[in-house]
Design a protein around this motif. Structure first.
Motif, PDB file in Angstrom:
ATOM      1  N   VAL A 154       8.612   6.215  -4.744  1.00  0.00           N
ATOM      2  CA  VAL A 154       9.930   6.799  -4.484  1.00  0.00           C
ATOM      3  C   VAL A 154      10.155   6.940  -2.984  1.00  0.00           C
ATOM      4  O   VAL A 154      11.236   6.652  -2.464  1.00  0.00           O
ATOM      5  N   ARG A 155       9.106   7.348  -2.277  1.00  0.00           N
ATOM      6  CA  ARG A 155       9.214   7.507  -0.842  1.00  0.00           C
ATOM      7  C   ARG A 155       9.533   6.159  -0.172  1.00  0.00           C
ATOM      8  O   ARG A 155      10.384   6.065   0.710  1.00  0.00           O
ATOM      9  N   ALA A 156       8.811   5.118  -0.608  1.00  0.00           N
ATOM     10  CA  ALA A 156       9.049   3.798  -0.019  1.00  0.00           C
ATOM     11  C   ALA A 156      10.482   3.345  -0.291  1.00  0.00           C
ATOM     12  O   ALA A 156      11.150   2.795   0.582  1.00  0.00           O
ATOM     13  N   ASP A 204       1.028   4.205  -2.754  1.00  0.00           N
ATOM     14  CA  ASP A 204       0.882   5.628  -2.430  1.00  0.00           C
ATOM     15  C   ASP A 204       2.031   6.450  -2.998  1.00  0.00           C
ATOM     16  O   ASP A 204       1.825   7.524  -3.561  1.00  0.00           O
ATOM     17  N   ASN A 205       3.254   5.976  -2.811  1.00  0.00           N
ATOM     18  CA  ASN A 205       4.415   6.778  -3.207  1.00  0.00           C
ATOM     19  C   ASN A 205       5.638   5.869  -3.273  1.00  0.00           C
ATOM     20  O   ASN A 205       6.292   5.609  -2.278  1.00  0.00           O
ATOM     21  N   THR A 249       0.838  -1.198   0.000  1.00  0.00           N
ATOM     22  CA  THR A 249       0.000   0.000   0.000  1.00  0.00           C
ATOM     23  C   THR A 249       0.875   1.250   0.000  1.00  0.00           C
ATOM     24  O   THR A 249       0.595   2.221  -0.706  1.00  0.00           O
ATOM     25  N   ALA A 250       1.944   1.206   0.786  1.00  0.00           N
ATOM     26  CA  ALA A 250       2.864   2.348   0.820  1.00  0.00           C
ATOM     27  C   ALA A 250       3.476   2.575  -0.563  1.00  0.00           C
ATOM     28  O   ALA A 250       3.559   3.713  -1.032  1.00  0.00           O
TER      29      ALA A 250
END
Ligand code: ATP
Ligand code: MG
Lengths: 328, 234
Positions: free
Chosen positions: A203-205, A200-201, A196-197
């Motif tokens: 690059v962030r993960a 959502d994003n 899920t992360a």
């Protein structure tokens, strides 16, 4: 335990109970109808495991169903191979997983996501169907392969023979229950949360140390493996395999089952598959050409109006009423 | 020198016809705190992207603990111990605050701080179950700092950590960083001069992709040229 998990388990238990008592009320034919619908339900759950958690739509999932089906057919039709049913199932799972691993590797590590992924997998499905048609010396071409024997194996001394309606129904229902439960526990835990992360994003993960392409790849491979298992089960129950098992129509249908049943719920897609096939049989019985048209319309409506599935109507109404009450 | 953590040498980057960065050098020592300031479009975010390996420089190199990080995949860089906070708050909106921190911890090779401690550090102890998408702007910034802390970094890079914060929140953030200062190195990009003054550390001033000045903040603040280009405009 949070309420959402409890509700899911409750629905699961109700479905399982219904599946257990159903043979008491149904005749042999009705049992086989539900059994085959459940196999497609398993297929729908396999797509949902990937699509529901990653948000990436695979438009060629029938390719894996077909690959599993053909491998199962070829293994069990070859008398030289011992333990045909078990080896066939293992081969079907491995074959579908292998193809998914190759294609998924290039797509995920090549940074292909979203609609591009959908289009490439669409092409993959078409290629698989064409291969099944053209490679007729092995696949039997357009007409496919017939005479596939029912599943039969020895398990700890007991001989399991699924040529009868009731045993085959029990076998399929148990596999669907176990796999759906397993997929659910994977996707609600750590694995699903990280997916899920990533959805959502990404690059962030990745900047937090998660190998996003690898995680997407493993999820895709697992999803394909289960689609392959469903394909293997199906051809043994139907007794035949044909190119349209990996075709565009089935790939579209499975998307509709998942979308109608509720993407991301795993159980919903199984119910969606059963309900829609029921509707298909009813509608086709008075006009055979109506079904593809209806299916197309439902598909378009879902994509444009209800991208979160039919179940989202309920959630929307609920938030509407809530909003209304708060406004007062 | 053995305690050099990060060394960027002669970094330059071109976007098409635009020389966004040119001949930049930066050395970050272990447990050091430093700031990068500069007017809009000076190249601060771009430089930070190079330092974290998100962007590959056209010239020069970035070494972290001796490894050249150019071209490493992002998750490997993170696992070396480089954490960052993006300029646009980048939390996972469909996960709860607690799950955001969990995802961050799971990515780390050896997470040490428990979730509860992280929640307290970033003052979100009473919001653990809230969906991150529903947080106020300043709280998102803090949550993202908390996520960066969760991976137990050796180096923390912050891109405008106080953007959109109230003056009180800004000062609270400065205090938070000063408290963490001894644990790892921190590089902060900021616009807010009060914040940089509160940190009072080595400061690099960028202007049009180049180094304008660098040194301790009180020298920078006194510098005529910096005042003209940057501070004077405020
Ligand atoms: N991917 C890109 N492609 C082309 N140009 C870019 C790209 N990224 C940044 N730039 C340009 O490089 C210059 C530096 O941008 P950068 O975002 O690093 O500035 P900044 O100092 O962070 O500014 P701000 O204070 O507004 O955040 C700007 O002129 C910007 O337009
Ligand atoms: Mg910036």
């Amino acid at each position: 335990m949070i309420a959402r998990d409890r509700n899911w388990l409750l629905v699961f238990a109700v479905c399982a109970a219904l599946a257990i008592v159903y043979p008491l009320f149904a005749d042999g034919y009705q049992l086989t109808v539900i059994r085959d619908a459940l196999i497609f339900g398993l297929f729908a759950a396999s797509l949902d495991f990937f699509w529901g958690r990653t948000g990436i739509l695979c438009f060629g999932h029938a390719a894996f169903f077909g690959i599993g089906g053909y491998i199962m057919a070829l293994v069990t039709l070859n008398d030289a191979i011992p333990f045909g049913s078990l080896l066939g199932i293992a081969g079907a799972i491995a074959g579908a997983a292998f193809v998914a691993a190759i294609i998924g590797y290039f797509l995920f590590f090549g940074g292909i996501r979203g609609s591009y992924f959908t289009i490439v997998t669409l092409a993959m499905g078409v290629i698989c169907q064409q291969a099944a048609i053209s490679w007729s010396s092995v696949t039997g071409g357009d007409s496919g392969l017939i005479g596939i024997p029912p599943i039969e194996f020895d398990l700890g001394g007991t001989h399991v023979d699924l040529s009868q309606d009731l045993p085959s129904y029990i076998f399929v229902a148990s596999i669907v229950a176990v796999v759906v439960l397993a997929l659910w526990s994977i996707s609600r835990g750590r694995w699903g949360t990280v997916l899920t992360a990533i959805q959502d994003n990404e690059v962030r993960a990745a900047a937090l140390g998660h190998n996003a392409p690898l995680r997407l790849l493993v999820t895709f491979v697992l999803s394909a493996a289960i689609a392959g298992l469903a394909g293997a089960l199906y051809v043994c129950m139907a007794g035949l395999v044909a190119p349209d098992l990996s075709g565009l129509l089935l790939s579209t249908e499975v998307i509709v089952w998942v979308a109608v049943g509720g993407r991301g719920t795993l159980l919903g897609p199984v119910l969606g598959a059963i309900a829609i096939q029921r509707a298909q049989q009813t509608i086709s019985s008075f006009n055979p050409s109506l079904w593809p048209l209806l299916l197309g319309c439902v598909f378009v409506i879902i994509v444009f109006v209800l991208p979160d599935g039919i179940l989202s109507i309920y959630a929307r109404l609920k938030s509407l009423f809530k909003g209304g009450r708060q406004a007062q | 020198m053995s305690d050099v953590l990060l060394r960027a040498e002669n970094v330059g980057i071109r976007f098409g016809g635009l020389q966004a960065l040119e001949a930049l050098n930066l050395t970050v020592h272990d447990k050091e705190l430093c700031c990068i300031i500069g007017p809009n479009g000076a190249g601060k975010s771009t430089f930070l992207n190079v330092l974290t390996g998100t962007l590959r420089p056209t010239t020069g190199s970035v070494r972290f603990l001796g490894h050249d990080i150019g071209g490493l995949p992002l998750h490997r860089i993170a696992r070396l111990g480089i954490a960052r906070k993006f300029q646009i708050p980048s939390v996972f909106p469909s996960l709860s605050v607690e799950d955001n921190l969990k995802v961050a911890r799971w990515g780390a090779p050896s997470p040490a701080r428990p979730i509860g401690e992280l929640l307290d550090l970033v003052a979100l102890g009473n919001r653990a179950a809230t969906l991150a998408g529903g947080l106020a702007h300043g709280q998102k910034q803090w949550l993202e700092i908390g996520m960066a802390l969760a991976i137990e970094p050796r180096l923390l890079l912050l891109d405008e950590p106080t953007a959109g914060m109230t003056p009180q929140e800004t000062m609270a953030t400065a205090e938070m960083l000063l408290r963490l200062k001894g644990e790892f190195s921190i590089v902060a990009v900021e616009h807010d001069i009060r914040f940089v003054r509160a940190l009072n550390c080595e400061t690099l001033v960028l202007h049009q992709g180049r180094r304008l000045r660098s040194g301790p903040f009180h020298d920078i603040e006194a510098d005529e040229m910096v005042r003209d280009v940057y501070l004077g405009r405020r």
